[in-house]
Design an enzyme around this catalytic site. Structure first.
Site, PDB file in Angstrom:
ATOM      1  N   TYR A   1      22.853 -20.445   1.686  1.00 40.37           N
ATOM      2  CA  TYR A   1      22.772 -21.391   2.797  1.00 40.37           C
ATOM      3  C   TYR A   1      22.526 -22.826   2.331  1.00 40.37           C
ATOM      4  CZ  TYR A   1      22.583 -17.642   6.193  1.00 40.37           C
ATOM      5  OH  TYR A   1      22.886 -16.570   6.972  1.00 40.37           O
TER       6      TYR A   1
ATOM      7  N   LYS B   1      18.318  -7.850  -3.600  1.00 44.96           N
ATOM      8  CA  LYS B   1      19.485  -7.169  -4.164  1.00 44.96           C
ATOM      9  C   LYS B   1      19.474  -7.428  -5.678  1.00 44.96           C
ATOM     10  CE  LYS B   1      23.287  -4.847  -3.562  1.00 44.96           C
ATOM     11  NZ  LYS B   1      23.239  -3.415  -3.236  1.00 44.96           N
TER      12      LYS B   1
ATOM     13  N   ASP C   1      18.986 -12.725   7.210  1.00 40.04           N
ATOM     14  CA  ASP C   1      19.830 -13.000   8.374  1.00 40.04           C
ATOM     15  C   ASP C   1      20.364 -11.683   8.934  1.00 40.04           C
ATOM     16  OD1 ASP C   1      21.370 -14.226  10.253  1.00 40.04           O
ATOM     17  OD2 ASP C   1      22.708 -15.246   8.853  1.00 40.04           O
TER      18      ASP C   1
ATOM     19  N   ASP D   1      20.147  -3.025   0.513  1.00 39.85           N
ATOM     20  CA  ASP D   1      21.019  -2.146   1.311  1.00 39.85           C
ATOM     21  C   ASP D   1      20.260  -0.949   1.879  1.00 39.85           C
ATOM     22  OD1 ASP D   1      22.788  -1.701  -1.773  1.00 39.85           O
ATOM     23  OD2 ASP D   1      20.877  -0.839  -1.190  1.00 39.85           O
TER      24      ASP D   1
END
Ligand code: NAD
Length: 416
Positions: A160, A227, A305, A281
């Site tokens: 972002y 992640k 998000d 995930d």
């Protein structure tokens, strides 16, 4: 400070901040951005409910003085085409606390997201999204009451940050050449390139805020969601720095999962907040199958998000999930859904997301009695099955009411 278009209410006093603590007068001035699309309907309804709750909770001795500030389409009409006037930032810097409705963002071009701009310019680095179930709200889960988490999403960096180079531009080609020739990177010809910066500074202030929240609200754990198995030096570093801030700054109050396993037979010692981590995930699966195992979640920007909306769906969707963007002193509370343009001015949509963002605002001011009053009156209204269209179509025996009728019923239910 004098403003060009913003009218500071005559009645009311500024909220100030010293040593990280807010000083809140009985008649504080709070900024609001109405929002585009359904913004007018939900802001009008929610302001009536917040005002009534403050009045009832404090017998008329406290009152918010609302000060309209502008962004989005209303700003463009007031400021001659300027969607994000500078004095909106000035007003937030001076008055510290605000609440906003949704703002339109064009996809794949046009101007940059106003929401992202607000967060970055005011350095509102924690996006805070509490997700819990309210009695009576339709949910796809068998036991939605087990969902009770607060997501702290980093708000200023990650993909972002806006460091992106379009395919075919000289900047893109220059960077692609550098990456290939000097860094040995390989990727397809003509790829668009985005950069994902994640820093120790950005990570630590977010995780610090999450741990402090867990301490203040007597939460049991903080889970670092990342992640890092794939993106080792950004997401993986987020995890590493997260554990570091816990060990270095909160050693008394926290314990890592490693220490629980190796020194305490897998049982968290009484009074300690567990610091654990999970891959991004798998958290989506765990939040459906075993939501009660999670409490406060801290995540980088993009994962946060996705995760916030997915978890919100478990307890009624973004129509009800509240949110806030919080920096060191400035805080902007906000509806988490968009402008739902097809429902503009139909007095039809659910004010829940903005309403509960205001409940968060009241809690942030320390006005918990008013906040609790709204939560109880809201649950009573749902018990009566008087709901807006989105809930009515999922509830057996419900009566559909308009946004404004819903607000009136919640207010009536405060005094009964
Ligand atoms: P959206 O959230 O506006 O609407 C999607 C659908 O969700 C709506 O059609 C409606 O069916 C439902 N919905 C949304 N809010 C609701 C409410 N309060 N009550 C009942 N139902 C509700 O998402 P979108 O259509 O993807 O986006 C529309 C615009 O909003 C875009 O310009 C987008 O950029 C912007 N947006 C703004 C924000 C924000 O300001 N924070 C967030 C998301 C999207």
């Amino acid at each position: 400070m004098g403003f060009e278009k913003i009218v500071v209410p005559q009645e009311g006093t500024k909220i100030t901040s010293s040593n990280g603590k807010l000083n809140v007068p009985d008649n504080p001035i709070v900024g609001f951005i109405e929002g585009d699309g359904i913004g007018y309907d939900i802001m009008t309804a929610s302001k009536r409910i917040w005002d009534a709750a403050v009045n009832v909770a404090y017998n008329g001795n406290r009152k918010i003085s609302w000060m309209e500030i502008y962004s989005g389409e209303k700003a463009a009409s007031v400021y001659d085409g300027n969607y994000m006037p500078e004095e909106t930032f000035d007003a937030m810097r001076e008055f510290l606390i605000g609440i906003k409705g949704p703002l339109t963002t064009p996809v794949g071009g046009g101007f940059r997201s106003l929401n992202v701009t607000l967060r970055q310019v005011l350095d509102l680095y924690s996006c805070v999204r509490p997700v819990r179930w309210y009695r009576g709200v339709p949910s796809p889960l068998k036991a939605p009451e087990e969902v009770d988490v607060v997501i702290f999403r980093e708000n200023t960096e990650d993909v972002y940050a806006g460091i992106e180079y379009e395919s075919g531009t000289p900047e893109n080609e220059k960077l692609a050449r550098f990456l290939r020739e000097e860094m040995g990177a390989t990727f397809f010809e003509g790829a668009g390139i985005g950069i994902k910066p994640i820093s120790a500074f950005g990570t630590k202030r977010l995780v610090r805020a999450a741990i402090q929240y867990a301490i203040d609200h007597k939460r049991k754990s903080v889970t670092l969601v990342h992640k890092g198995n794939i993106q080792k030096f950004t997401e993986g570093a987020f995890m590493k720095w997260g554990y570091e801030v816990a060990a270095q700054e909160f050693a008394e109050q926290t314990i890592s999962w490693d220490d629980v396993a190796s020194k305490h037979n897998g049982k968290v010692p009484e009074g300690k907040i567990l610091i654990q981590d999970t891959i991004a995930d798998i958290i989506f699966q765990k939040m459906i199958l075993r939501p009660s195992e999670f409490d406060v979640l801290a995540t980088p920007n993009l994962n946060g998000d996705y995760l916030s909306d997915a978890v919100a769906a478990e307890v009624g969707g973004v129509g009800i999930a509240p949110g806030a963007n919080i920096g060191d002193a400035i805080a902007m509370f906000e509806a988490t859904h968009g402008t739902a343009p097809k429902y503009t001015n139909l007095d039809k949509v659910n004010p829940g997301s903005l309403l509960f963002s205001g409940v968060m605002l009241l809690e942030h001011l320390g006005w918990v009695e008013a906040a609790d009053l709204i939560t109880k009156a809201y649950e009573k209204t749902l018990d009566q099955k008087l709901v807006t269209y989105d809930f009515a179509r999922q509830m057996i025996g419900a009566t559909e009411v308009s946004t404004s009728q819903f607000a009136t019923t919640v207010i009536d239910n405060m005094s009964r």
